[in-house]
Design a protein around this motif. Sequence first.
Motif, PDB file in Angstrom:
ATOM      1  N   TYR A   1       0.774  -1.149   0.021  1.00 24.42           N
ATOM      2  CA  TYR A   1      -0.129   0.092  -0.044  1.00 24.42           C
ATOM      3  C   TYR A   1       1.159   1.289  -0.134  1.00 24.42           C
ATOM      4  CZ  TYR A   1      -3.807   2.900   1.780  1.00 24.42           C
ATOM      5  OH  TYR A   1      -4.963   3.671   2.000  1.00 24.42           O
TER       6      TYR A   1
ATOM      7  N   VAL B   1       1.239   4.291  -2.769  1.00 28.19           N
ATOM      8  CA  VAL B   1       1.116   5.707  -2.372  1.00 28.19           C
ATOM      9  C   VAL B   1       2.112   6.385  -3.058  1.00 28.19           C
ATOM     10  CG1 VAL B   1       0.982   7.528  -0.809  1.00 28.19           C
ATOM     11  CG2 VAL B   1      -0.538   5.349  -0.566  1.00 28.19           C
TER      12      VAL B   1
ATOM     13  N   ASN C   1       1.971  14.939  -6.859  1.00 28.71           N
ATOM     14  CA  ASN C   1       0.886  15.643  -5.647  1.00 28.71           C
ATOM     15  C   ASN C   1       1.619  15.647  -4.285  1.00 28.71           C
ATOM     16  OD1 ASN C   1      -1.209  16.131  -4.025  1.00 28.71           O
ATOM     17  ND2 ASN C   1      -2.562  14.944  -4.866  1.00 28.71           N
TER      18      ASN C   1
ATOM     19  N   LEU D   1       0.579  16.156  -1.706  1.00 31.88           N
ATOM     20  CA  LEU D   1      -0.329  15.765  -0.120  1.00 31.88           C
ATOM     21  C   LEU D   1       0.084  14.150  -0.228  1.00 31.88           C
ATOM     22  CD1 LEU D   1      -3.563  17.609  -0.339  1.00 31.88           C
ATOM     23  CD2 LEU D   1      -1.488  18.021   0.768  1.00 31.88           C
ATOM     24  N   LEU D   2       0.246  13.661  -1.615  1.00 29.80           N
ATOM     25  CA  LEU D   2       0.459  12.086  -1.553  1.00 29.80           C
ATOM     26  C   LEU D   2       1.920  11.857  -0.852  1.00 29.80           C
ATOM     27  CD1 LEU D   2      -0.889  10.952  -4.898  1.00 29.80           C
ATOM     28  CD2 LEU D   2      -1.815  10.549  -2.801  1.00 29.80           C
TER      29      LEU D   2
ATOM     30  N   ILE E   1       1.409  11.738   2.844  1.00 25.48           N
ATOM     31  CA  ILE E   1       1.015  10.441   3.443  1.00 25.48           C
ATOM     32  C   ILE E   1       1.935   9.302   3.265  1.00 25.48           C
ATOM     33  CG2 ILE E   1      -1.199   8.782   2.739  1.00 25.48           C
ATOM     34  CD1 ILE E   1      -3.037  10.876   1.903  1.00 25.48           C
TER      35      ILE E   1
ATOM     36  N   VAL F   1       4.108   9.586   6.078  1.00 26.81           N
ATOM     37  CA  VAL F   1       3.300   9.172   7.334  1.00 26.81           C
ATOM     38  C   VAL F   1       3.466   7.556   7.161  1.00 26.81           C
ATOM     39  CG1 VAL F   1       0.869   8.747   8.238  1.00 26.81           C
ATOM     40  CG2 VAL F   1       1.698  11.138   7.639  1.00 26.81           C
ATOM     41  N   PHE F   2       3.070   7.040   6.151  1.00 27.40           N
ATOM     42  CA  PHE F   2       3.022   5.462   6.142  1.00 27.40           C
ATOM     43  C   PHE F   2       4.484   5.087   6.602  1.00 27.40           C
ATOM     44  CE2 PHE F   2      -0.783   4.951   3.261  1.00 27.40           C
ATOM     45  CZ  PHE F   2      -1.682   5.460   4.341  1.00 27.40           C
TER      46      PHE F   2
ATOM     47  N   LEU G   1      -8.703   0.312   7.122  1.00 21.57           N
ATOM     48  CA  LEU G   1      -8.065   0.539   5.774  1.00 21.57           C
ATOM     49  C   LEU G   1      -8.738   1.549   4.911  1.00 21.57           C
ATOM     50  CD1 LEU G   1      -5.791  -0.667   3.808  1.00 21.57           C
ATOM     51  CD2 LEU G   1      -7.502  -2.363   3.233  1.00 21.57           C
TER      52      LEU G   1
ATOM     53  N   SER H   1      -8.433   5.056   5.633  1.00 17.68           N
ATOM     54  CA  SER H   1      -6.921   5.556   5.174  1.00 17.68           C
ATOM     55  C   SER H   1      -7.287   5.642   3.758  1.00 17.68           C
ATOM     56  CB  SER H   1      -5.874   4.345   5.496  1.00 17.68           C
ATOM     57  OG  SER H   1      -5.939   3.440   4.556  1.00 17.68           O
ATOM     58  N   LEU H   2      -8.147   4.809   2.722  1.00 15.13           N
ATOM     59  CA  LEU H   2      -8.137   5.214   1.568  1.00 15.13           C
ATOM     60  C   LEU H   2      -8.845   6.441   1.308  1.00 15.13           C
ATOM     61  CD1 LEU H   2      -8.810   1.583   0.316  1.00 15.13           C
ATOM     62  CD2 LEU H   2      -7.021   2.913  -0.540  1.00 15.13           C
TER      63      LEU H   2
ATOM     64  N   VAL I   1      -8.693   9.109   3.136  1.00 15.59           N
ATOM     65  CA  VAL I   1      -7.798  10.417   3.316  1.00 15.59           C
ATOM     66  C   VAL I   1      -7.119  10.583   2.314  1.00 15.59           C
ATOM     67  CG1 VAL I   1      -5.929  10.919   5.008  1.00 15.59           C
ATOM     68  CG2 VAL I   1      -7.935  10.113   5.985  1.00 15.59           C
ATOM     69  N   LEU I   2      -6.428   9.496   1.705  1.00 19.59           N
ATOM     70  CA  LEU I   2      -5.728   9.391   0.362  1.00 19.59           C
ATOM     71  C   LEU I   2      -6.672   9.730  -0.717  1.00 19.59           C
ATOM     72  CD1 LEU I   2      -3.084   8.129  -0.191  1.00 19.59           C
ATOM     73  CD2 LEU I   2      -4.341   6.266  -1.073  1.00 19.59           C
TER      74      LEU I   2
ATOM     75  N   SER J   1      -6.784  13.405  -0.387  1.00 16.78           N
ATOM     76  CA  SER J   1      -5.668  14.346  -0.626  1.00 16.78           C
ATOM     77  C   SER J   1      -5.569  14.676  -2.196  1.00 16.78           C
ATOM     78  CB  SER J   1      -4.379  13.475  -0.249  1.00 16.78           C
ATOM     79  OG  SER J   1      -4.223  12.283  -1.316  1.00 16.78           O
ATOM     80  N   THR J   2      -6.192  13.839  -3.121  1.00 16.94           N
ATOM     81  CA  THR J   2      -6.217  14.195  -4.484  1.00 16.94           C
ATOM     82  C   THR J   2      -7.246  15.208  -4.700  1.00 16.94           C
ATOM     83  OG1 THR J   2      -7.964  12.271  -4.922  1.00 16.94           O
ATOM     84  CG2 THR J   2      -5.755  11.889  -5.118  1.00 16.94           C
TER      85      THR J   2
ATOM     86  N   PHE K   1      -7.036  20.044   4.916  1.00 18.03           N
ATOM     87  CA  PHE K   1      -6.528  18.575   4.856  1.00 18.03           C
ATOM     88  C   PHE K   1      -5.267  18.285   5.898  1.00 18.03           C
ATOM     89  CE2 PHE K   1      -3.195  15.589   3.051  1.00 18.03           C
ATOM     90  CZ  PHE K   1      -4.404  14.587   2.848  1.00 18.03           C
TER      91      PHE K   1
ATOM     92  N   LEU L   1      -5.318  15.343   8.502  1.00 20.36           N
ATOM     93  CA  LEU L   1      -4.141  14.327   8.543  1.00 20.36           C
ATOM     94  C   LEU L   1      -3.757  14.395  10.010  1.00 20.36           C
ATOM     95  CD1 LEU L   1      -2.829  12.307   6.667  1.00 20.36           C
ATOM     96  CD2 LEU L   1      -1.018  14.182   6.629  1.00 20.36           C
TER      97      LEU L   1
END
Lengths: 376, 716
Positions: free
Chosen positions: A29, A33, A42, A44-45, A48, A51-52, B119, B122-123, B125-126, B129-130, B137, B141
Amino acid sequence: MRLPNFFKRRRRTRRPFQLTAAGWVFILYTIGVGAGAINTGNNLLYLIFGVFLGLIMASGALSDMSLWGLGAECFWPRSAVAGSQAMIPVRVRNGKRFLPSICITIEIQAELRGLPVLGRAYIPYIPAGGSATAHVVFAPEERGWLQLRTLRFQTRYPFGLLKKLWTADERGEFDGRADRSAGLFIYPSPLSGPAGERPPASSGANPVASDVRRGEGDNMYGLREFRETDNPRRIHWKASAKRSAGAGPFLRPWLVRETERDQDSEIVLAWDAAFLAGLRHAERETAIRYGAGLIDAYIAEGHRVRMSVRLSDGRMQLVGSSDEGALAEWEFLSLWTPEKSGDGGASRYLAPPLPEGPERSIDVAAAYRAWRGTQA
Amino acid sequence: MKIALSTANAPRMLVRSARLLAAIGGLAMATTGECSPIVLVAFLTFFLIGFQVQSYPALSRGLSSAQPFFALVVFAMALADFFTGSQSFLLSVAHFLLGIQALRLIALRTNRENLGSALVSSLMVLSASTLAVDWTFFLMLTCFLPALVWTLMLHTIALESDVATGGDAAHALQGSNPVWRQMAPALRSAAVAAFAIAAFCCAFVFMTFPRFNLQGFRGQFLQPLHKTGFTSQVDLEKGGAIYEDPAIVMRVEVAEADRSRWTGYMRGSILDQFDGRIWRRASRPIERAYPTGLGEFRLRPAGRGPWIRQSIYLESMDTPVLFAASHPFFIKIERPYLEVMADGTVQRRQSDAWRIHYEAVSAVTAGSEPFLTGGTLQSRGVMGAEVRRALDVPDRRLNRLAELASAEGGAGSTREIAERMAEYLRTTCTYSLVPGAVDRESPIERFVFTTRRGHCELFASTLAMMLRYRGIPARIVTGFMSREWNERGDYYIVRMRHAHAWVEYYSRGNGWTEIDPSPRSVDEGETGDAWKRRARESWDYMNLRWNRYILSYDLEKQVSLIRSVSLKSGHLSSRFERLFSVVRHLFSGASFNLGALNPVGGSLKVPVLPVVLAGLAALIYFGFRSLRRSRRTIWFYRPLVKILEGAGAARSPGRTLRELAATAAPRLGEGAESARILSEIYYRLRFEPGAALSREERGAVSEHLRRLKTLTGARA
């Protein structure tokens, strides 16, 4: 400390880890990302993604910290019975001054008759500087000597993404307070069937031990000095007083009574190594379980049971000495593998060879055959 | 060990935590402002229903088992939404996730379902983000991360307890459980630590991970959602609604010295073809401009007129056009090329409509130079075509308008005529967003002769046509006009409602000159309570910061950050060196040359001294730890084992020291007793809590070892 040794020490991973299924999913996952972030730019990606990655790092760090400074002390019982659970109390000590250990699984890897056996226990929480006790449960299927091989701590804490392990060091530098020579006897599980169909006890009354022996009985045998394990009720106060025992500057031990063994209650079970060696594995195990069942049944009737073994060369040997109690017989039965040279380590329980076999004894082979006949 | 996820009922605390996580995910979606209100309301409804369903285990089980079917339905709806509607793929995904999570929330029972819900959260939030455009945001987060950490921790404990106790995980996380009461504070501390580690790692990765932008899979499919309503044509029958939309389109920082020169206009594109009702943009040749430096595009000579320097944070729009004051000649933007046209329009490539930051330097006046120096667009033909196109009038002649143009324009220079016409419109017509009924045949004539009321597009259209009827080339410019000032952050805010249209006319010698016939006042921001305005400004300033430091963080900023760190660490190193030199002089004045530590001389910017000191500290610390460990592992163990091995006792895994000593005893002879004593001491030290050697015992151990060494050495 020499510098190369220092780096050698750094290089070795003392607490390896394995990814769990959830961990694999999480890592894939995270990679996804990251790939998305690189593809689209991006930010923001990227956040994240960071973060992961941070969660993976935190997972590794916290699980490692959970295993720091752990030590274990196993309290091995003397024995257990095949086919039933054996519980080994393990006290786990957390040597850390400030950090607790959370979600610790203790795994004892042992060996029984050449096959690995695994036992586990779970401790949810060990406070900093404290200890907790758990019971590692084994379920041995066969008799034998359960030998400790390794003691291992593992944890999935905090996120279940990876499993961190700490195994006892091969060089014995194990801080786990576990004695590697430790283990326990797994006695054969006695068959309950023979109880009603066994030979009469009188047929095995022991003529070999016709001499007077110390043991459980009513007749006085003599006096001896008190030992730690003696029952204080047996202290012979009068004789002790005569020798000024237990008082004054010149302290002398108490004297205790010893009794003669009740000869009529002793039964000898005669095993034939050649007979057992000729049986197939499963059949042989059943025969041994049958013998164990006989011991159980006779003891339940109040008899003292001894065993003799006719070796393949025809010699007859008693198992254990008369003073060892029934444990020697059980331990012998745990280890005995008649088809092997060395008898699987059971030979150390055999007393010196007898010039002649016992005049009267219960032939286990014959009894077993008869019992099998009734079963068929 | 293979542990399957248990299907036993999850502890209530875990369920609550998973719900919280889902709520944050839903909130993150909502704050993007893109999701359909219907979907959001449905999500909220299911979220609330879930609490009630929890009280009915049978219903909960039934709904739980029907979830795969519901999921299929939601998936089909999302597909239909994507293919039949005009929605973007990203929004369809967001709606799908909201739907799936809503269904999950109805029946959260088992550990597995809770993990699945986490899960999906989290998707979500992902996915947010787009879609997200502002700093809410970041807030989401920041809330999501600790909630995720806590949920995963609870799940792990529940799972482990489940496996250990055979499905009694609920008890493990109960407040009445003494172990849990002990564990909870430690777990909270651990969650804080995990949050801190994750946040630090997040910041580090964000700052240092190279900003690649492969654009391998990014087309129409993943276009941004934010629709601004900025189109390449103007229909005079419509319009008006756009002027009420408060959505922010861009934030513009203007250099302090240039603020007085900027009138608030942000030029976008040109419309030059008019059929009497609709203005369109004529197709024209496009030339690509390539950067001359790191993202620097020089579009034409700067000229001798005054400049305006702007830093523009443009939100994602449905146009690739770049906006800037009047006539930009220099743009700094992170793009491989820009598309430039002869009418002065500058844009990114057609499919690129993402949020972006760029800097522009514009000339206040156009000047007589063609837009590009060099290239095909400079040719007279192209420029001539631009002028000719700006003289086209609709097929149906607007006679009354032509007469008005002759009457009101009067005589004089082009500029004087244009000014008089504009003044006429300003004085005779009023600005209104509600122009009333529009004449389909001739909206302009109805506006100027009947209603005398309209928005900027009608004013600009009327003036442009009047100029054309007088033989003066004219065209409409679309863009924005705003002077809404944010005092908190020293920048201008341009909103959707600031969209504007004005006119450019052409005159020999002066080129294209702007003129605005609309009497619309420039928006200088809302008035009202001071504290409210300050709060609004602060909130928006946070968004600008978010945009500047997070959204616009790119490779160039990374390089600049690394340079800055290097520079600062170099300064720090110099300070350390100076400090060291002072200390050196204070003590003994020894001639220790620090420069010798620096292998590449003074030009090295890496902080040599701090690095060396840190390395030494680490070496001492780890060395000390290793030393302590080696003491703990009982110093005489290794020599003893070596002696025993020499005496024929082969080491093997699982063989104890006692066994080794017993095996070696026959060959050790007199030393057997020493080996036995040493092995016993070893066991005591190793396994007896708090055991330690006294001074005499240490002497004895040394003596025994020496004896053994002597004996084995003599035998050897």
